[in-house]
Enzyme design. Structure first.
Site, PDB file in Angstrom:
ATOM      1  N   LYS A  32       0.837  -1.198   0.000  1.00 31.92           N
ATOM      2  CA  LYS A  32       0.000   0.000   0.000  1.00 31.92           C
ATOM      3  C   LYS A  32       0.873   1.250   0.000  1.00 31.92           C
ATOM      4  O   LYS A  32       0.662   2.171  -0.803  1.00 31.92           O
ATOM      5  CB  LYS A  32      -0.898  -0.030   1.242  1.00 31.92           C
ATOM      6  N   ARG A 103      -3.203   3.335   8.608  1.00 29.14           N
ATOM      7  CA  ARG A 103      -3.531   2.130   7.832  1.00 29.14           C
ATOM      8  C   ARG A 103      -2.400   1.119   7.854  1.00 29.14           C
ATOM      9  O   ARG A 103      -1.232   1.476   7.726  1.00 29.14           O
ATOM     10  CB  ARG A 103      -3.795   2.519   6.364  1.00 29.14           C
ATOM     11  N   GLY A 112      -8.281  -7.454   4.666  1.00 27.84           N
ATOM     12  CA  GLY A 112      -9.076  -7.615   5.883  1.00 27.84           C
ATOM     13  C   GLY A 112      -8.359  -8.288   7.037  1.00 27.84           C
ATOM     14  O   GLY A 112      -8.951  -8.528   8.075  1.00 27.84           O
ATOM     15  N   MET A 114      -5.575  -7.166   8.639  1.00 30.22           N
ATOM     16  CA  MET A 114      -5.016  -6.252   9.632  1.00 30.22           C
ATOM     17  C   MET A 114      -5.906  -5.024   9.739  1.00 30.22           C
ATOM     18  O   MET A 114      -6.950  -4.958   9.120  1.00 30.22           O
ATOM     19  CB  MET A 114      -3.585  -5.919   9.263  1.00 30.22           C
ATOM     20  N   ARG A 376      -3.571  -1.510  -6.389  1.00 38.83           N
ATOM     21  CA  ARG A 376      -2.742  -2.717  -6.294  1.00 38.83           C
ATOM     22  C   ARG A 376      -3.123  -3.646  -7.433  1.00 38.83           C
ATOM     23  O   ARG A 376      -4.210  -3.514  -8.010  1.00 38.83           O
ATOM     24  CB  ARG A 376      -2.951  -3.422  -4.950  1.00 38.83           C
ATOM     25  N   HIS A 490      -4.827 -42.008   0.891  1.00 40.16           N
ATOM     26  CA  HIS A 490      -5.271 -42.776  -0.274  1.00 40.16           C
ATOM     27  C   HIS A 490      -6.351 -42.019  -1.031  1.00 40.16           C
ATOM     28  O   HIS A 490      -6.284 -41.835  -2.248  1.00 40.16           O
ATOM     29  CB  HIS A 490      -5.781 -44.145   0.178  1.00 40.16           C
ATOM     30  N   SER A 798      13.348 -42.991 -12.369  1.00 39.54           N
ATOM     31  CA  SER A 798      12.199 -42.142 -12.096  1.00 39.54           C
ATOM     32  C   SER A 798      12.095 -42.004 -10.583  1.00 39.54           C
ATOM     33  O   SER A 798      11.959 -43.003  -9.869  1.00 39.54           O
ATOM     34  CB  SER A 798      10.928 -42.775 -12.665  1.00 39.54           C
TER      35      SER A 798
HETATM   36  P1  ADP Z   1      -7.553  -2.429   3.849  1.00 43.59           P
HETATM   37  O1  ADP Z   1      -6.105  -2.703   3.739  1.00 43.59           O
HETATM   38  O2  ADP Z   1      -8.261  -3.399   4.732  1.00 43.59           O
HETATM   39  O3  ADP Z   1      -8.205  -2.204   2.514  1.00 43.59           O
HETATM   40  P2  ADP Z   1      -7.318   0.414   4.131  1.00 43.59           P
HETATM   41  O4  ADP Z   1      -6.157   0.911   4.895  1.00 43.59           O
HETATM   42  O5  ADP Z   1      -7.193   0.450   2.667  1.00 43.59           O
HETATM   43  O6  ADP Z   1      -7.690  -1.041   4.651  1.00 43.59           O
HETATM   44  O7  ADP Z   1      -8.521   1.323   4.602  1.00 43.59           O
HETATM   45  C1  ADP Z   1      -9.846   0.924   4.828  1.00 43.59           C
HETATM   46  C2  ADP Z   1     -10.801   1.882   4.128  1.00 43.59           C
HETATM   47  O8  ADP Z   1     -10.598   3.222   4.567  1.00 43.59           O
HETATM   48  C3  ADP Z   1     -10.617   1.892   2.631  1.00 43.59           C
HETATM   49  O9  ADP Z   1     -11.877   1.958   2.038  1.00 43.59           O
HETATM   50  C4  ADP Z   1      -9.863   3.173   2.390  1.00 43.59           C
HETATM   51  O10 ADP Z   1     -10.110   3.712   1.134  1.00 43.59           O
HETATM   52  C5  ADP Z   1     -10.380   4.075   3.472  1.00 43.59           C
HETATM   53  N1  ADP Z   1      -9.386   5.093   3.836  1.00 43.59           N
HETATM   54  C6  ADP Z   1      -8.144   4.872   4.274  1.00 43.59           C
HETATM   55  N2  ADP Z   1      -7.476   6.024   4.466  1.00 43.59           N
HETATM   56  C7  ADP Z   1      -8.322   7.012   4.129  1.00 43.59           C
HETATM   57  C8  ADP Z   1      -8.205   8.433   4.093  1.00 43.59           C
HETATM   58  N3  ADP Z   1      -7.081   9.034   4.431  1.00 43.59           N
HETATM   59  N4  ADP Z   1      -9.275   9.130   3.692  1.00 43.59           N
HETATM   60  C9  ADP Z   1     -10.420   8.507   3.345  1.00 43.59           C
HETATM   61  N5  ADP Z   1     -10.594   7.184   3.361  1.00 43.59           N
HETATM   62  C10 ADP Z   1      -9.549   6.424   3.737  1.00 43.59           C
HETATM   63 MG    MG Z   2      -7.673  -0.985   1.184  1.00 42.04          MG
END
Ligand code: ADP
Ligand code: MG
Ligand code: MG
Length: 909
Positions: A32, A103, A112, A114, A376, A490, A798
């Site tokens: 990310k 994040r 989902g 972490m 990604r 088996h 073999s």
């Molecule tokens: P995951 O790795 O589980 O997708 P994310 O870190 O991407 O978790 O974040 C979860 C949600 O929060 C995502 O929908 C993301 O777009 C949103 N989000 C994360 N950071 C921001 C931000 N700075 N402003 C608005 N939305 C955010």
């Molecule tokens: Mg995300």
């Protein structure tokens, strides 16, 4: 060293078309973080922020919270100041507050697994400033209640008390919604939101004994530490272990300015894909929600809307929604916010071309301005993976090698077996979980006995475990479910060979053969009840789940063609029947690497003659019984040779302990006694006599042929006669006779002599000859060590890596189920060595055996015929060892072909 330590950067900033990092730094910044930096640098609008490296996570695990906070504090403070500058707002400020998100983000995407916290930096005073500044009280209080909810869950451990309970905050919200008679979060009034904030904080106090933290910096450090901790949370650990990701990778922490999708009707949030992740179709698609934040779109509280008009219309058709209704209530983003859509469409195009792969993106619209929050390489189905790779190749975005490397070999499996209808799967009820032993989707009625498999048109054979006697029934059943046994039990091995769906080792099943019941969790299922199995996930479902035939799309064939252009090592198949051989050939098998002859003896009409042979006390008696078997065996070989016309076919002489063939049930023992005109006691005595303490190390393999040479004679005759018969019809066959379980040169020589003498006799009788080879399996460790001497005699080797693994580890294949799962759980073993070749240990014997063999016979043909021959990492190892071919079950042939090509490409890189 010390100086290096001091200049080490632990925090990487990004924002405003700048970045300290880039997409090549995923190991350090996480996927990310690396992509946020890259996007920022190429001018995509991402909210400014910074990434704390994955190395800090590892340092945190060693040094603890206090030391880490002290270590990175100056860098973090500077990076926050940078965001403040770019956003023109201040963290913790009461008039002009900056809120941030914290994040997680490991080097591989772990969806989902972490945690993430949004709207951090808010408190009772900041919320007023935020409301003032935006002139939007509703939004400010909505953000506040969301923050307490997320921070409470992620940092303060406010999780459901037990698995029956719901989330404590959800419970409070449900209560209020009920009281107010409303359905949606968006319907809360400002007063409702204020009440929620109050109640949430009360709940936190009550449960944790502490006040909810109000200081933004305390909040920040709490969240950073929580993200680090989530790397070692149960979910993440499970996911990591499942995928073999090491614990020391760690997660990065991304801190980023918030952008708000919950500011009203000119705001929103969504996810989108540059191509269809299910089918691979090249259409931009995705979902969004107006006035929403973060995970709202995926959380399923409100029905998300489609991004493109095309997608929206397709969706409406499926949902049976009239065009008028759609336009009014579920318009696409393309229709609702055309200029935002145009901008988003432009970015998806840029990003896909930039990364040269299908992208999965997150975005947020804040009051009419578009922000991209993540991109990604998107996860996709096997079918989509193949189509996208071939499409990108045709579009000129990638070259042939890149297209081949883009496809994950194991994913091809999905293309080769019937699959469940995804919509049916969503509604299905899972009753238990076993091992995904053999992929595919199966639905049928429960039967508990192999000989009753034909009782229903579609049956699922449910057994505690299966044995070779069950073979026919297994073949008839649509799927196989066992309570015991691992991935090489088996049931599992046979099912994979047949390309039949199988779930094995489902420990939660209580099977009672007497009452013909299956009990799980107190629930009872009877013979004739419908169940369904997902052999790709190990899920067991109640009832009938709809399946559909897989489509071997044109791209799949094209991909396979491409593998031939690059693959050096050949791919053969393990096949015991003409049907298997045909299937494998249609998948591109270039020969047979293993035909097991014993399976042929289990069929109803043959087992009798086989048993008579075993029970005979004299050579004469045995020869008589073998006479009966000869024509059957010969016609089997004819069928296989014909299916494999022009290609090499390796046939292994009889291998298993004889005990497996004799009857163990009283009724069958009686029948046999009558047929043979001997006493029941005589049958029983023979059965008892054949019993061994360690059948796997007992009277089997070439030890059979060396004690009963007449068996080898009969089998050789069958092979050579079959080949000559076909030759008469102008069909070319290339038999390779393989002697199993050789440990000493003499064992080989003695068998070879019988084979050559028999062949010569047949040649003389027929006044004709065929070319044939005599080689051996290398599956006893001693054979690998003596390979130079054995190779002087043998035409080919073999590697039988199933037995070689068994004997090198000293693990009984049939008993590993008792300890292997625990070994893997405890990390004593990383993976099941019967599934993934142990390159470190067993691999040494394979390498050494190959080298020593070729030291005396440089052009010795070497292959592998264990289960490993279809497992990607093992196939790559075989290529690197210099093998001529791998041999695997028919349904894994395309996978092995792909790996063979990939290994050749990688070796040149
Ligand atoms: P995951 O790795 O589980 O997708 P994310 O870190 O991407 O978790 O974040 C979860 C949600 O929060 C995502 O929908 C993301 O777009 C949103 N989000 C994360 N950071 C921001 C931000 N700075 N402003 C608005 N939305 C955010
Ligand atoms: Mg995300
Ligand atoms: Mg063996």
């Amino acid at each position: 060293m010390e100086i290096l330590e001091e200049v080490k950067t632990r925090v990487y900033k990004f924002g405003n078309k700048n970045a300290d990092g880039n997409s090549s730094m995923r190991n350090l910044l996480g996927g990310k973080g690396a992509n946020l930096a890259e996007m920022s640098a190429i001018g995509i609008p991402v909210p400014p922020g910074f990434t704390i490296t994955t190395e800090v996570c590892t340092e945190y695990n060693e040094l603890g919270e206090v030391a880490i906070v002290e270590m990175i504090k100056p860098e973090v403070e500077a990076a926050i100041a940078n965001i403040e500058n770019l956003m023109g707002a201040s963290f913790g400020d009461k008039e002009n507050p900056l809120l941030i998100s914290v994040r997680s983000g490991a080097r591989v995407s772990m969806p989902g697994m972490m945690d993430t916290v949004l709207n951090l930096g808010i408190n009772d005073e900041v919320v007023l400033g935020l409301a003032n500044k935006t002139n939007n009280e509703q939004f400010a209080w909505d953000s506040y209640r969301r923050f307490i909810q997320m921070y409470g869950g992620v940092v303060l451990g406010m999780k459901p008390a037990s698995k029956e309970d719901i989330d404590p905050f959800e419970e409070i919200m449900e209560h209020l919604k009920h009281k107010r008679g409303i359905q949606l979060d968006t319907e809360f009034t400002v007063q409702d939101l204020k009440d929620l904030v109050y109640d949430f904080k009360e709940a936190v106090k009550k449960r944790t004994g502490h006040d909810f933290p109000t200081n933004p910096w305390d909040q920040l450090w709490g969240a950073v530490v929580a993200v680090f901790n989530s790397w070692n949370g149960d979910r993440a650990v499970y996911y990591r272990t499942m995928n073999g990701y090491p614990a020391d990778w760690g997660t990065a922490v991304n801190v980023q300015a918030m952008v708000y999708g919950n500011m009203g009707d000119n705001s929103g949030t969504g996810v989108c894909f540059t191509r269809d992740a299910g089918t691979g179709e090249n259409v931009f698609n995705g979902e969004y929600l107006i006035n929403a934040q973060g995970e709202d779109v995926v959380a399923g509280v409100r029905t998300p809307q489609q991004i493109t008009k095309l997608g929206s219309q397709r969706w409406a058709e499926l949902a049976k929604i009239e065009e008028e209704d759609r336009l009014e209530n579920y318009p696409s983003l393309e229709e609702l916010m055309p200029s935002i859509f145009k901008e988003l469409n432009g970015y998806q195009d840029i990003l896909e071309k930039h990364y040269r792969d299908m992208q999965d993106m997150e975005f947020t619209i804040q009051d009419g301005k578009l922000w991209i929050l993540q991109t990604r390489n998107g996860k996709r189905t096997g079918a989509a993976m193949v189509k996208i790779a071939m499409d990108l190749l045709k579009e000129g975005m990638i070259n042939e090698k890149e297209a081949l490397l883009m496809v994950e070999p194991n994913k091809l499996d999905e293309l080769l077996h019937p699959i469940f209808d995804p919509s049916a799967l969503k509604r299905a009820h899972v009753i238990a979980q076993g091992l995904p032993a053999s992929p595919g989707a199966a639905t049928g009625k429960i039967v508990f006995f192999a000989d009753e498999a034909a009782k229903f048109k579609n049956s699922i054979l449910v057994r505690i475990e299966t044995s070779p006697e069950d073979l026919e029934g297994m073949n008839i059943a649509k799927g196989i479910l066992t309570a015991r046994g691992g991935m090489t039990s088996h049931a599992a091995v046979v099912a994979r060979g047949m390309g039949k769906c199988c779930v094995s080792g489902a420990g939660a099943l209580k099977i009672n053969y007497k009452t013909r019941t299956l009990t799980v969790d107190g629930h009872e299922y009877h013979e004739g009840d419908w169940i369904s199995l997902n052999g790709s996930t190990g899920n067991i479902f109640e009832g009938k789940v709809a399946t559909m035939e897989p489509e071997l799309s044109g791209e799949f064939a094209e991909l396979m063609e491409l593998t031939d252009k690059y693959g050096k090592m050949k791919v053969r198949t393990n096949a015991d029947t003409p049907k298997d051989a045909q299937v494998a050939r249609s998948f591109g098998a270039q020969g047979i690497g293993l035909t097991r002859t014993e399976h042929m003896f289990f069929e109803v009409d043959r087992i009798k003659a086989m048993r008579e042979m075993i029970l005979a006390d004299t050579v004469k008696g045995r020869k008589q019984a073998l006479e009966e078997l000869l024509p059957m065996q010969r016609s089997d070989f004819e069928g296989i040779f014909e299916a494999m016309e022009g290609l090499s076919v390796t046939i292994r002489l009889l291998d298993p302990p004889l005990h497996e063939f004799v009857p163990h049930q009283l009724t069958t023992q009686k029948e046999l006694a009558e047929d043979m005109h001997i006493s029941l006691q005589a049958v029983k005595n023979k059965v008892a006599e054949l019993e061994e303490f360690n059948p796997m190390l007992g009277h089997r393999g070439c030890r059979l042929g060396n004690t009963y040479p007449e068996i080898t004679e009969m089998q050789t005759r069958a092979i050579i006669e079959a080949a000559l018969n076909l030759k008469e019809q102008g069909i070319i066959c290339k038999p390779e006779i393989m002697i199993p379980l050789v440990g000493t040169v003499k064992e080989f020589e003695a068998q070879e002599q019988v084979i050559r003498a028999t062949a010569d006799t047949v040649f003389e009788e027929r006044n004709d000859t065929v070319e044939y080879l005599v080689g051996t399996m290398i599956e006893v460790p001693r054979a690998a060590l003596m390979a130079d001497l054995i190779a002087e005699k043998a035409d080919f080797f073999s590697f039988g890596t199933n037995d070689l693994t068994q004997m090198t580890f000293g693990y009984s294949r049939d008993d590993v189920g008792k300890f292997l799962p625990i070994y893997i759980e405890k990390g004593i073993l990383k993976v099941d060595p019967f599934e993934v070749l142990d390159q470190e240990g067993v691999g040494q014997l394979v390498k050494l055996g190959t080298e020593r063999g070729r030291s005396t016979k440089p052009n010795l043909k070497v292959g592998i015929c264990g289960e490993h021959g279809g497992e990607p990492s093992s196939v790559e190892f075989c290529f690197n060892t210099g093998m001529d071919y791998v041999s695997c079950s028919p349904y894994r042939v395309p996978i092995a072909r792909l790996v063979s090509a990939q290994a050749a490409i990688k070796a040149k890189m």
